[in-house]
Design an enzyme around this catalytic site. Structure first.
Site, PDB file in Angstrom:
ATOM      1  N   ASP A  58      26.350  18.316 -17.275  1.00  0.00           N
ATOM      2  CA  ASP A  58      25.518  19.320 -17.986  1.00  0.00           C
ATOM      3  C   ASP A  58      25.921  18.681 -19.216  1.00  0.00           C
ATOM      4  OD1 ASP A  58      25.856  21.772 -20.507  1.00  0.00           O
ATOM      5  OD2 ASP A  58      26.897  22.670 -18.964  1.00  0.00           O
ATOM      6  N   GLU A  89      30.086  25.286 -26.488  1.00  0.00           N
ATOM      7  CA  GLU A  89      28.965  24.182 -26.217  1.00  0.00           C
ATOM      8  C   GLU A  89      28.831  24.346 -27.241  1.00  0.00           C
ATOM      9  OE1 GLU A  89      27.593  23.672 -24.026  1.00  0.00           O
ATOM     10  OE2 GLU A  89      26.433  24.458 -22.391  1.00  0.00           O
ATOM     11  N   ASN A 140      19.575  19.450 -21.435  1.00  0.00           N
ATOM     12  CA  ASN A 140      20.863  19.620 -20.814  1.00  0.00           C
ATOM     13  C   ASN A 140      21.352  18.333 -22.142  1.00  0.00           C
ATOM     14  OD1 ASN A 140      23.660  21.519 -21.481  1.00  0.00           O
ATOM     15  ND2 ASN A 140      23.018  22.091 -19.536  1.00  0.00           N
TER      16      ASN A 140
HETATM   17  C1  BGC Z   1      23.341  26.111 -20.139  1.00  0.00           C
HETATM   18  C2  BGC Z   1      23.879  27.056 -19.802  1.00  0.00           C
HETATM   19  C3  BGC Z   1      23.628  26.719 -18.126  1.00  0.00           C
HETATM   20  C4  BGC Z   1      24.425  25.375 -17.735  1.00  0.00           C
HETATM   21  C5  BGC Z   1      24.889  24.726 -16.437  1.00  0.00           C
HETATM   22  C6  BGC Z   1      24.620  25.045 -20.366  1.00  0.00           C
HETATM   23  O1  BGC Z   1      23.856  24.000 -21.319  1.00  0.00           O
HETATM   24  O2  BGC Z   1      23.816  26.303 -21.540  1.00  0.00           O
HETATM   25  O3  BGC Z   1      23.110  28.509 -19.651  1.00  0.00           O
HETATM   26  O4  BGC Z   1      24.417  27.565 -16.922  1.00  0.00           O
HETATM   27  O5  BGC Z   1      24.547  24.530 -19.128  1.00  0.00           O
HETATM   28  O6  BGC Z   1      23.653  23.981 -15.574  1.00  0.00           O
HETATM   29 CA    CA Z   2      24.891  22.111 -22.328  1.00  0.00          CA
END
Ligand code: BGC
Ligand code: CA
Length: 298
Positions: free
Chosen positions: A197, A16, A147
């Site tokens: 995301d 990430e 996010n």
């Molecule tokens: C989160 C995950 C999540 C994913 C999908 C990510 O940014 O850290 O835990 O499952 O997004 O929504």
């Molecule tokens: Ca993310």
């Protein structure tokens, strides 16, 4: 559909938060679940991994050896030379089942980051803004999975993803005060598109959206709501993206192994790796955190 290329084969559980650092021509990212920070020099293609003691959801540079990190225990500085954290504050110390997830600095060097439950079930996440004087403001609540974040070039709009609602929202943004107003739904995704995301914005104000469960990155024009391109990624859980390279025309893409079945991992063995693709319109460097005053980390 174009296909992203493998940049670095990794087995991230939850890769990430990619950040390109221009002075060293290197890419940094976090593996939230393995509690690791990775750094890859684009010149040498060598990867350095730092094992930490916490789940780092996102980070921004402060200076060449210091990061501002948002983790499961709130905001801290992290000195990369001696690998020590200096605690700032934790706005959710009373919510032990939450952790910080994605975050980014605005053009005034304030750090925005949101939270989610470790196992997201309820809208218990919030979005916070950490100012240079270390004051924290809760700017949104009732989020399931806070996010990706991005701002347009004129700094009049902010984009924010709630993955738990499969949605990207647009706000009016006031740069001077750092306030957001007038939230509206920009776009919801469903079915094989997956879940939005991480996001990044190019210098033409078009978004790139990492699609968790969608095996792709979508290039999207928020003004016309038109999809400009879809980039296939040979990993189902695409988590985030960042522009980099000397010309900011490479899009780096992080992915995750978390949540994939044994069958999916067998079919997509590169899951957890970093991918890259050249893009037609360059991105811009990410902003760094600008503390008003900072005690030296020990
Ligand atoms: C989160 C995950 C999540 C994913 C999908 C990510 O940014 O850290 O835990 O499952 O997004 O929504
Ligand atoms: Ca993310």
């Amino acid at each position: 559909m174009r296909e992203a290329n493998l940049f670095s084969q990794m087995e991230a559980m939850l890769g990430e938060g990619p950040v390109y650092n221009p002075p060293t021509n290197s890419l940094y990212w976090t593996d939230i679940l393995k509690k690791q920070l990775h750094c890859c020099s684009l010149d040498e293609k060598s990867i350095k991994t730092i094992q930490t003691d916490r789940h780092i959801g996102a980070f921004s540079f402060v200076d060449e050896e210091t990061l501002l990190v948002a983790a499961d225990n709130g905001f801290s500085y992290f000195n990369m030379r001696n690998e020590t954290f200096t605690f700032i504050a934790d706005p959710e110390s009373a919510l032990p089942s939450n952790r910080f997830n994605d975050g980014k600095c605005d053009a005034k060097g304030r750090f925005w980051a949101g939270t989610m439950e470790f196992t997201p079930a309820s809208p218990n996440g919030s979005l916070y803004r950490l100012d240079g004087n270390h004051l924290i403001t809760k700017t949104a609540s009732d989020l399931i999975i806070s996010n990706g974040l991005a701002w347009n070039r004129a700094n009049t709009k902010m984009y924010h993803v709630d993955s738990g609602r499969n949605s990207i929202y647009e706000y009016d943004f006031q740069l001077e005060s750092g306030s957001i107003h007038n939230r509206r739904l920009l776009r919801t995704f469903e079915g094989s598109d997956g879940t939005p995301d991480g996001i990044a914005i190019d210098s033409a104000d078009c978004l790139y959206i990492a699609m968790w469960g969608g095996k792709k990155v979508i290039h999207f024009n928020p003004a016309t709501r038109e999809i400009l391109e879809e980039i296939h990624v040979p990993a189902p859980h695409v988590t985030s993206i960042a522009f980099g390279g000397r010309d900011f025309q490479t899009l780096f893409i992080t992915t995750a192994r978390d949540g994939l079945s044994a069958e999916q991992l067998h079919r997509y063995p590169l899951s957890g790796s970093i991918f890259e693709i050249d893009v037609p319109v360059a991105g811009l460097p990410l902003h760094t955190f600008k503390p008003e005053e900072r005690k030296a980390s020990s």
